[in-house]
Design a protein around this motif. Structure first.
Motif, PDB file in Angstrom:
ATOM      1  N   ALA A   1       0.814  -1.217   0.000  1.00 61.35           N
ATOM      2  CA  ALA A   1       0.000   0.000   0.000  1.00 61.35           C
ATOM      3  C   ALA A   1       0.847   1.266   0.000  1.00 61.35           C
ATOM      4  O   ALA A   1       0.315   2.375  -0.074  1.00 61.35           O
ATOM      5  N   GLY A   2       2.160   1.117   0.106  1.00 58.22           N
ATOM      6  CA  GLY A   2       3.048   2.269   0.086  1.00 58.22           C
ATOM      7  C   GLY A   2       3.227   2.944   1.426  1.00 58.22           C
ATOM      8  O   GLY A   2       3.640   4.102   1.489  1.00 58.22           O
ATOM      9  N   VAL A   3       2.938   2.226   2.511  1.00 54.17           N
ATOM     10  CA  VAL A   3       3.068   2.785   3.856  1.00 54.17           C
ATOM     11  C   VAL A   3       4.322   2.204   4.503  1.00 54.17           C
ATOM     12  O   VAL A   3       4.436   0.993   4.681  1.00 54.17           O
ATOM     13  N   ALA A   4       5.259   3.065   4.852  1.00 54.57           N
ATOM     14  CA  ALA A   4       6.528   2.635   5.435  1.00 54.57           C
ATOM     15  C   ALA A   4       6.276   1.892   6.742  1.00 54.57           C
ATOM     16  O   ALA A   4       5.809   2.475   7.719  1.00 54.57           O
ATOM     17  N   THR A   5       6.571   0.620   6.738  1.00 48.74           N
ATOM     18  CA  THR A   5       6.390  -0.254   7.896  1.00 48.74           C
ATOM     19  C   THR A   5       7.579  -1.193   7.902  1.00 48.74           C
ATOM     20  O   THR A   5       7.881  -1.808   6.871  1.00 48.74           O
ATOM     21  N   TRP A   6       8.259  -1.306   9.072  1.00 46.86           N
ATOM     22  CA  TRP A   6       9.466  -2.117   9.071  1.00 46.86           C
ATOM     23  C   TRP A   6       9.816  -2.569  10.477  1.00 46.86           C
ATOM     24  O   TRP A   6       9.498  -1.904  11.454  1.00 46.86           O
ATOM     25  N   SER A   7      10.491  -3.712  10.561  1.00 48.35           N
ATOM     26  CA  SER A   7      11.035  -4.227  11.823  1.00 48.35           C
ATOM     27  C   SER A   7      12.450  -3.704  12.003  1.00 48.35           C
ATOM     28  O   SER A   7      13.281  -3.853  11.105  1.00 48.35           O
ATOM     29  N   LEU A   8      12.700  -3.101  13.140  1.00 48.19           N
ATOM     30  CA  LEU A   8      14.037  -2.602  13.475  1.00 48.19           C
ATOM     31  C   LEU A   8      14.338  -3.012  14.914  1.00 48.19           C
ATOM     32  O   LEU A   8      13.850  -2.385  15.860  1.00 48.19           O
ATOM     33  N   ARG A   9      15.105  -4.069  15.075  1.00 47.15           N
ATOM     34  CA  ARG A   9      15.466  -4.541  16.423  1.00 47.15           C
ATOM     35  C   ARG A   9      16.193  -3.442  17.193  1.00 47.15           C
ATOM     36  O   ARG A   9      17.168  -2.875  16.695  1.00 47.15           O
TER      37      ARG A   9
END
Length: 174
Positions: free
Chosen positions: A103-111
């Motif tokens: 969808a173009g929404v910045a979503t990310w895993s960052l430990r």
């Protein structure tokens, strides 16, 4: 892609239905994203939706976005419509992550992100290099960079636009 905004920090297990409660499913099904945005995290932080500003970032603990996929788009697009620039967490549910990127929404895993910031901190994060600066606390942290394909999809505002651009069909992009 540079993220630069105020942090809204939450704990573990923020489900899609915590982002936009299921009682607003009708609005989600009708793609009334601005209506979904009005109810963002209202059961966890009732003041948040009215106070969020363009560029703000949600930071959560483990398992962001868990739950039934039926509710993903209301949560993702409601978050985007609210002005949030990104959803970051210690870990993100894989299907939710894929839907958000599509969808173009910045979503990310960052430990380590939830230990790096607190609610109200000003976060500056370059997703391409992984360098994060907590401007409020005056600290820096290096995270693994986000891959070029994901960044290209985000820059195109979604996988559909990215795919059309990839085949030279710019004229077909909304």
């Amino acid at each position: 892609m540079i993220l630069d905004g105020r942090v809204w920090k939450y704990g573990d297990d923020i489900k899609a239905t915590d982002l936009v409660p299921p009682r607003y499913d009708k609005e989600g099904m009708q793609r009334l994203w601005d209506e979904c945005a009005k109810h963002l995290l209202e059961d966890i932080d009732p003041a948040m939706a009215a106070a969020v500003q363009a560029g703000d970032v949600v930071v959560a603990g483990e398992n962001l976005g868990a739950g039934h996929a039926h509710y993903y788009m209301a949560a993702i697009m409601g978050s985007s419509a609210s002005g949030l620039k990104a959803l970051l967490a210690e870990s993100v549910n894989a299907l939710f992550l894929r839907a958000a990127i599509d969808a173009g929404v910045a979503t990310w895993s960052l430990r380590g992100i939830s230990e790096f910031v607190e609610t109200g901190d000003h976060l500056h994060l370059d997703l391409r290099t992984g360098l994060a600066k907590n401007l409020t606390q005056g600290t820096e942290k290096q995270f693994p960079p986000v891959g070029d394909v994901v960044l290209d999809i985000l820059d195109a505002e979604g996988s559909r636009n990215w795919a059309l651009r990839s085949v030279g069909a710019e004229h077909a992009i909304r």
